[in-house]
Enzyme design. Structure first.
Site, PDB file in Angstrom:
ATOM      1  N   ARG A 187       0.727  -1.199   0.003  1.00  0.00           N
ATOM      2  CA  ARG A 187       0.148   0.170   0.107  1.00  0.00           C
ATOM      3  C   ARG A 187       1.009   1.144   0.140  1.00  0.00           C
ATOM      4  O   ARG A 187       0.539   2.226  -0.708  1.00  0.00           O
ATOM      5  CB  ARG A 187      -0.909   0.007   1.188  1.00  0.00           C
ATOM      6  CG  ARG A 187      -2.008   1.226   1.123  1.00  0.00           C
ATOM      7  CD  ARG A 187      -3.034   0.918   2.073  1.00  0.00           C
ATOM      8  NE  ARG A 187      -2.676   0.868   3.674  1.00  0.00           N
ATOM      9  CZ  ARG A 187      -3.105   0.822   4.433  1.00  0.00           C
ATOM     10  NH1 ARG A 187      -4.648   0.464   4.268  1.00  0.00           N
ATOM     11  NH2 ARG A 187      -2.728   0.931   5.669  1.00  0.00           N
ATOM     12  N   LYS A 197      -2.705   6.788   1.093  1.00  0.00           N
ATOM     13  CA  LYS A 197      -2.653   6.870   2.572  1.00  0.00           C
ATOM     14  C   LYS A 197      -1.441   8.436   2.521  1.00  0.00           C
ATOM     15  O   LYS A 197      -0.230   7.911   2.520  1.00  0.00           O
ATOM     16  CB  LYS A 197      -2.308   5.743   3.157  1.00  0.00           C
ATOM     17  CG  LYS A 197      -2.287   5.882   4.825  1.00  0.00           C
ATOM     18  CD  LYS A 197      -2.295   4.387   5.425  1.00  0.00           C
ATOM     19  CE  LYS A 197      -2.441   4.599   6.950  1.00  0.00           C
ATOM     20  NZ  LYS A 197      -3.543   5.099   7.519  1.00  0.00           N
ATOM     21  N   GLU A 251     -16.660   5.750   5.363  1.00  0.00           N
ATOM     22  CA  GLU A 251     -15.703   5.223   6.678  1.00  0.00           C
ATOM     23  C   GLU A 251     -15.763   6.339   7.719  1.00  0.00           C
ATOM     24  O   GLU A 251     -16.443   7.350   7.773  1.00  0.00           O
ATOM     25  CB  GLU A 251     -14.356   5.032   5.801  1.00  0.00           C
ATOM     26  CG  GLU A 251     -13.417   6.196   5.387  1.00  0.00           C
ATOM     27  CD  GLU A 251     -12.166   5.916   5.081  1.00  0.00           C
ATOM     28  OE1 GLU A 251     -11.440   4.980   5.439  1.00  0.00           O
ATOM     29  OE2 GLU A 251     -11.389   6.854   4.213  1.00  0.00           O
TER      30      GLU A 251
HETATM   31  N1  PMP Z   1      -9.413   4.606   6.964  1.00  0.00           N
HETATM   32  C1  PMP Z   1      -8.721   5.730   7.392  1.00  0.00           C
HETATM   33  C2  PMP Z   1      -9.162   7.066   6.744  1.00  0.00           C
HETATM   34  C3  PMP Z   1      -7.595   5.314   8.117  1.00  0.00           C
HETATM   35  O1  PMP Z   1      -6.621   6.261   8.468  1.00  0.00           O
HETATM   36  C4  PMP Z   1      -7.167   3.770   8.330  1.00  0.00           C
HETATM   37  C5  PMP Z   1      -5.875   3.683   9.130  1.00  0.00           C
HETATM   38  N2  PMP Z   1      -5.973   4.266  10.341  1.00  0.00           N
HETATM   39  C6  PMP Z   1      -8.143   2.933   8.272  1.00  0.00           C
HETATM   40  C7  PMP Z   1      -9.277   3.413   7.469  1.00  0.00           C
HETATM   41  C8  PMP Z   1      -8.076   1.583   8.617  1.00  0.00           C
HETATM   42  O2  PMP Z   1      -6.861   0.982   7.665  1.00  0.00           O
HETATM   43  P1  PMP Z   1      -5.861  -0.164   8.295  1.00  0.00           P
HETATM   44  O3  PMP Z   1      -6.950  -1.282   8.658  1.00  0.00           O
HETATM   45  O4  PMP Z   1      -4.936  -0.444   7.002  1.00  0.00           O
HETATM   46  O5  PMP Z   1      -5.374   0.432   9.196  1.00  0.00           O
END
Ligand code: PMP
Length: 311
Positions: free
Chosen positions: A71, A170, A203
């Site tokens: 990622r 990200k 989300e």
């Molecule tokens: N959405 C956002 C905006 C995030 O910053 C994150 C990570 N903190 C997630 C979802 C969850 O992603 P992951 O399971 O890869 O940590």
């Protein structure tokens, strides 16, 4: 030990420090936390121009490290930032940082900035990307939230348009999420539900969202404006393995209010039940059976899946 290609002459150097002070990997060196500093001309700071990952290690196992590296590489590729370290070199640097800090269980933050430039936007003036790795501990939510569930609220700030700063990336540009977090905190909630510009569920500020309805696990497709969460994917994989039907589906707040169960997923939060949204009780108002099963399967997975190291 990984060598930061652009500062190889400085690689492995460690500044003497008190044994208890946290060591940070910074451009090929290990420096104590109090001395881990970057330039005010770094575009990571001036413009949020850079990428990052949040990773966990559990009992000397860096969970889903390969997936995090992919990622990171994909985010960097899209913003045309050439990572100065390969995935293998980054992995070595992460493991070395954990070892130096004697951490069995940690939250790991890997950051790659565009680097030092001038005051203009043009990234071409930033010759060398900056890399730092912080390993520390993290407690995002109190244990009682995991036992009893948490309450969240929908906030007015909508999730970034995928056609603008795509939430799939990200990047260091997190103001969209921070605005939403502030709005949630202003109403005394710890986490915010973010809709996209069309009003569909996207989300939360740092977590993906799932619901359970009639025995089916549902989560919004990421094209609506969400990060492709690594915990989200882990839960979808676990569902498949446990014969629990799981689908990506466009969801409205109405769907959430009338879900049987709801939970959030994220590296820091792991799997956390949600029992109230915008004042509406979800299901019976307690963490549901499927949520609890997935929480337990996820905990088991963190004992198995990842890159092992020894202290
Ligand atoms: N959405 C956002 C905006 C995030 O910053 C994150 C990570 N903190 C997630 C979802 C969850 O992603 P992951 O399971 O890869 O940590």
């Amino acid at each position: 030990m990984a060598v930061h290609r652009n500062s190889s002459s400085k690689a492995k150097k460690t500044t003497p420090t008190s044994p208890s002070e946290l060591q940070v990997y910074l451009n090929g060196e290990f420096v104590p936390k109090s001395e881990a500093k970057i330039s005010v001309f770094d575009h990571g700071l001036l413009y949020g121009d850079g990428v990052f990952e949040g990773i966990r290690s559990y009992n000397c196992l860096v969970f889903k490290l390969k997936e995090h590296m992919v990622r990171l590489q994909e985010s960097a590729h899209t913003i045309m930032l050439e990572l100065p370290l390969s995935a293998e070199e980054l992995t070595e640097a992460i493991v070395e940082t954990l070892k130096r800090n004697k951490l069995r269980d940690a939250y790991i933050r890997v950051v790659v900035t565009r680097g030092v430039g001038d005051l203009g936007l043009d990234p071409a003036n930033c010759k060398t990307p900056g890399v730092f790795i912080i390993t520390d501990t993290i407690i995002l939510y109190p244990e009682s939230y995991y036992r009893n569930g948490m309450e969240i609220i929908t906030v007015p700030t909508v999730r970034n348009l995928p056609e603008a700063v795509n939430p799939a990336l990200k990047t260091l540009n997190y103001l969209n999420n921070i605005m939403a977090k502030i709005e949630a905190k202003n109403s005394n909630y710890r986490e915010a539900l973010m809709l996209n510009h069309q009003g569909y569920v996207a989300e939360c500020t740092g977590d993906n969202i799932f619901i359970v309805k009639n025995g089916i696990l549902l989560t919004p497709p990421t094209y609506l404006g969400a990060l492709r969460g690594i915990t989200r994917q882990a839960i979808m994989d676990l569902a498949l393995r446990n014969d629990l039907p799981c689908q990506e589906r466009v969801l409205t707040r109405h769907d959430l209010y009338n879900a049987d169960e709801t939970f959030l997923t994220g590296t820091a939060a792991e799997v956390i039940p949600v029992v109230k949204i915008d004042g509406r009780k979800i299901g019976i108002g307690k963490p549901g059976k499927i949520t609890r099963k997935l929480m337990s399967s996820f905990r088991d997975l963190t004992k198995r899946d990842g890159v092992r190291y020894t202290l």
